[in-house]
Design a protein around this motif. Structure first.
Motif, short mmCIF file in Angstrom:
data_model
loop_
_atom_site.label_atom_id
_atom_site.label_comp_id
_atom_site.label_asym_id
_atom_site.label_seq_id
_atom_site.Cartn_x
_atom_site.Cartn_y
_atom_site.Cartn_z
N GLY A 108 0.80 -0.66 -0.29
CA GLY A 108 0.10 -0.21 0.04
C GLY A 108 1.25 1.20 0.62
O GLY A 108 0.40 2.22 -0.23
N GLY A 109 2.42 1.12 0.28
CA GLY A 109 2.93 1.90 -0.21
C GLY A 109 4.51 2.15 -0.21
O GLY A 109 5.00 0.86 0.30
N ILE A 110 4.98 3.34 -0.83
CA ILE A 110 6.36 3.12 -1.18
C ILE A 110 7.30 4.08 -0.92
O ILE A 110 5.87 5.15 -2.21
N VAL A 111 8.18 3.89 -0.99
CA VAL A 111 9.19 5.46 -1.16
C VAL A 111 9.62 4.96 -2.17
O VAL A 111 10.76 3.96 -2.28
N VAL A 112 9.99 6.33 -2.84
CA VAL A 112 11.02 5.78 -4.57
C VAL A 112 11.73 7.65 -4.45
O VAL A 112 11.80 8.57 -4.74
N GLU A 113 12.94 6.59 -4.48
CA GLU A 113 13.64 7.53 -4.75
C GLU A 113 14.51 8.07 -6.34
O GLU A 113 14.91 6.64 -7.00
N GLY A 114 15.08 8.92 -6.90
CA GLY A 114 15.38 9.12 -8.43
C GLY A 114 15.13 10.55 -8.47
O GLY A 114 16.21 11.13 -7.55
N ARG A 115 15.96 11.04 -10.30
CA ARG A 115 15.76 11.69 -10.55
C ARG A 115 14.57 12.79 -11.04
O ARG A 115 14.81 13.96 -11.34
N ASP A 116 14.02 11.72 -11.63
CA ASP A 116 12.58 11.70 -12.05
C ASP A 116 11.37 11.44 -11.73
O ASP A 116 10.59 10.70 -12.40
N ILE A 117 11.36 11.06 -10.87
CA ILE A 117 10.33 10.48 -9.80
C ILE A 117 9.12 10.94 -10.05
O ILE A 117 7.73 10.73 -10.52
N GLY A 118 9.08 12.56 -9.23
CA GLY A 118 7.95 12.78 -9.55
C GLY A 118 7.06 13.45 -10.61
O GLY A 118 6.56 13.55 -11.47
N THR A 119 8.43 13.75 -11.43
CA THR A 119 8.14 14.41 -13.74
C THR A 119 7.45 13.22 -14.08
O THR A 119 6.53 14.06 -15.13
N THR A 120 8.24 12.14 -14.19
CA THR A 120 7.84 11.02 -15.29
C THR A 120 7.75 9.53 -15.00
O THR A 120 6.75 8.87 -15.20
N VAL A 121 8.60 9.35 -13.41
CA VAL A 121 7.76 7.90 -13.45
C VAL A 121 6.64 7.72 -12.74
O VAL A 121 5.74 7.05 -12.68
N ALA A 122 6.46 8.49 -11.59
CA ALA A 122 5.29 8.42 -10.81
C ALA A 122 4.82 10.40 -10.73
O ALA A 122 3.95 10.52 -9.37
N PRO A 123 4.20 10.82 -11.83
CA PRO A 123 3.84 12.22 -11.60
C PRO A 123 2.52 12.29 -10.75
O PRO A 123 2.35 13.55 -10.36
N ASP A 124 1.49 11.25 -10.02
CA ASP A 124 0.36 11.14 -9.82
C ASP A 124 0.84 11.28 -7.87
O ASP A 124 0.05 11.25 -6.58
N ALA A 125 2.02 11.38 -7.78
CA ALA A 125 2.46 11.01 -6.90
C ALA A 125 1.78 11.73 -5.26
O ALA A 125 1.31 12.97 -5.75
#
Ligand code: C5P
Length: 227
Positions: free
Chosen positions: A127-144
């Protein structure tokens, strides 16, 4: 409680990995280090004897690389063809070659697809995951549900990275590390496909004057606010 995706983006040396991991552990969530995936593909490229600057050859390797990411924040793992390469991907050879490899559009397409699948699996499971990177908020998971962008001065980041490397037995000096930090920043922020960029709805946390517990408590407060 941490529901959904928390995106933690930013350059290296901001404490991003440590903070993202501990945050996930604290909230009983899963954890994905997307940088480790780009590093593992880079290792596959180097092992195949392929030139990291040759986009077509790099794309071919990425398409067949057998990656597996373990998302337990207490013991995250990254396997390449069944072998745990967590240590090897932190070495200087991979660090030097990872920026050009991760700038290849076909590599990003491959890995972003895999990352979205891992996220979907985690959401169904935990039900929950913390994802780290460079483009997570913009591309991988824009609905975070929460997007955090960590920053710090290049000098502070170089100090931390050099200390980290030395602690892990990889000798590093601050001047060289600062040069490496600046080189990768420029490369990562200027590539054509999903460059490192703050999402417009991300909360920026400047970690220059904060230690890890300080950053963690800011992020935990943000999660509780949104929860
Ligand atoms: O986070 P880490 O320093 O391990 O990432 C290594 C490299 O992988 C970065 O310098 C960047 O080139 C690439 N990367 C990326 N997109 C991500 C995560 C990492 O391009 N989401």
């Amino acid at each position: 409680e941490l529901r959904g995706v928390v995106a933690v983006d930013g350059p290296s040396g901001t404490g991003k990995s440590t903070v993202a991991r501990r945050l996930a552990a604290e909230f009983d969530a899963e954890y994905l280090d997307t940088g480790a995936m780009y590093r593992a593909v880079t290792l596959a490229v180097l092992r195949a004897g392929v030139d990291p600057q040759d986009p077509d050859a790099v794309a071919e390797i990425a398409a067949v690389a057998e990656l597996a990411s373990g998302t337990d924040p207490e013991a995250p793992t990254i396997d390449l063809a069944g072998e745990d390469v967590s240590e090897e991907i932190r070495g200087p050879a991979v660090t030097l070659a990872v920026s050009p490899v991760s700038a290849v559009p076909a590599v990003r397409e491959q890995l972003v697809g895999r990352q979205r699948q891992i996220i979907a699996d985690a959401l169904a499971r935990t039900g929950g995951i913390v994802v780290e990177g460079r483009d997570i908020g913009t591309t991988v998971a824009p609905d975070a549900g929460l997007k955090v962008f960590l920053t710090a001065t290049p000098e502070a980041r170089a100090h931390r990275r050099a200390a980290q490397d030395n602690a892990s037995g990889r000798r590093a000096d601050v001047a060289e590390t600062l040069a490496d930090v600046r080189r990768r920043d420029t490369y990562d922020a200027s590539r054509a496909v999903s460059p490192m960029r703050r999402a417009e709805d991300a909360v920026t946390v400047d970690t220059t004057e904060l230690d890890i517990p300080g950053v963690l408590s800011e992020l935990a407060a943000l999660i509780k606010q949104r929860g």
